[in-house]
Design an enzyme around this catalytic site. Structure first.
Site, short mmCIF file in Angstrom:
data_model
loop_
_atom_site.label_atom_id
_atom_site.label_comp_id
_atom_site.label_asym_id
_atom_site.label_seq_id
_atom_site.Cartn_x
_atom_site.Cartn_y
_atom_site.Cartn_z
N LYS A 101 0.86 -1.18 0.00
CA LYS A 101 0.00 0.00 0.00
C LYS A 101 0.89 1.23 0.00
CE LYS A 101 -2.98 2.86 2.77
NZ LYS A 101 -3.47 3.16 4.13
N GLY A 162 -7.74 9.29 10.43
CA GLY A 162 -7.93 9.37 11.87
C GLY A 162 -8.98 10.35 12.34
N ALA A 188 -9.39 5.70 4.99
CA ALA A 188 -9.25 6.87 5.87
C ALA A 188 -10.58 7.58 6.10
CB ALA A 188 -8.23 7.87 5.33
N GLY A 189 -10.82 7.92 7.36
CA GLY A 189 -11.96 8.74 7.72
C GLY A 189 -13.15 8.01 8.29
N ASN A 210 -8.34 1.66 10.41
CA ASN A 210 -7.50 1.34 11.56
C ASN A 210 -8.02 2.04 12.81
OD1 ASN A 210 -3.91 1.55 12.33
ND2 ASN A 210 -5.54 0.53 13.39
N THR A 211 -7.96 3.38 12.80
CA THR A 211 -8.32 4.14 14.00
C THR A 211 -9.75 3.90 14.45
OG1 THR A 211 -6.78 5.85 13.23
CG2 THR A 211 -8.24 6.44 15.04
#
Length: 261
Positions: A101, A162, A188-189, A210-211
């Site tokens: 990635k 994040g 993301a987001g 992830n977050t």
């Protein structure tokens, strides 16, 4: 019905990809990944030990490569040169593993992608035989350029890394999805399960997060929620939602043939 996500010629039953950072320890990482049902896990080469530090706890022990597909990423890289060097190291550490990635960041505050550097790195990596999945802005033109270079998947952000803000521009995502001939995954987001479901309902091939899991009060429970959300969103997309109608009443029950009439 077999509905699989195909990445680099390999079919996966799960359309949820998860990161391995920000957990309190590798045990929590393992339990969350197991609950998510993910088969592809991302790892930040600059931040996670996968052999760079002999004798120290390694992610490879918690998540054996025999059970998961590793997706090394270039988190923390701000130039094409740094990203290329990082992924060359990853290939060495993972015995020639070529699925990666790519992300090249523009600044440390927003972590928004630097697209000129991303395009530059993608060209080099594809020529070197890497199978590149690429984090990018939600710009349909940039996504098409990356596909033209030879990236095997484009991964536009839903909102800043994040942030947990969810999908801020669904229209751009739709434009990318409609034009792409490679898998499109939101990256993301995502903040909660409904964000993941919406991404899948829009027609995304998958979601990477992830977050949203690691930052939850109960990461393992949230991982399970994300699994269900991605599956539900995908099924809703395949089913085809009813059209939206403004002030057009349509009773769920028929009004003809009523008892007593």
């Amino acid at each position: 019905m077999q509905d699989t996500l195909t990445i680099a010629g390999k079919a996966y039953g799960s359309r949820l990809l998860v990161g391995t950072g920000k957990y309190k320890d590798f045990d929590e990482t393992r339990r969350a990944v197991e609950a998510s049902g993910a088969e592809i896990v991302t790892v930040a080469i600059r931040r996670t030990n996968i052999g760079q530090e002999p004798g120290q706890p390694s992610l490879l022990d918690a998540l054996p490569p025999s059970q998961y597909t590793y997706l090394p990423n270039t988190a923390g890289c701000y130039t094409a040169e740094d990203a290329i060097r990082t992924l060359r190291l990853a290939r060495e550490l993972l015995d020639g593993h070529g699925l990666v990635k790519l992300e090249v960041l523009g600044d440390p505050q927003t972590l928004f992608p630097n697209m000129p550097e991303t395009l530059k790195a993608a060209e080099v990596l594809v020529k070197e035989g890497f199978q590149v999945m690429v984090y990018c802005s939600d710009d349909p033109i940039q996504a098409k350029l990356l596909e033209g270079i030879g990236c095997i998947a484009v991964m536009p952000l839903a909102s800043l890394i994040g942030s947990g803000m969810g999908i801020l521009n669904p229209w751009n995502l739709k434009l990318i999805i409609e034009a792409a001939k490679v898998p499109v995954l939101v990256d993301a987001g995502v903040g909660t399960a409904s964000d993941a479901a919406i991404a899948m309902e829009l027609g995304c091939d998958g979601v990477l997060m992830n977050t949203a899991i690691a930052g939850a009060k109960d990461p393992v429970l949230m991982a399970g929620a994300m699994k269900k959300a991605v599956e539900a969103g995908r099924e809703a997309f395949l089913a085809g939602r009813m059209p939206k109608k403004f002030y057009s009443a349509s009773p769920s029950s028929p009004t003809t043939g009523l008892i007593g009439k």
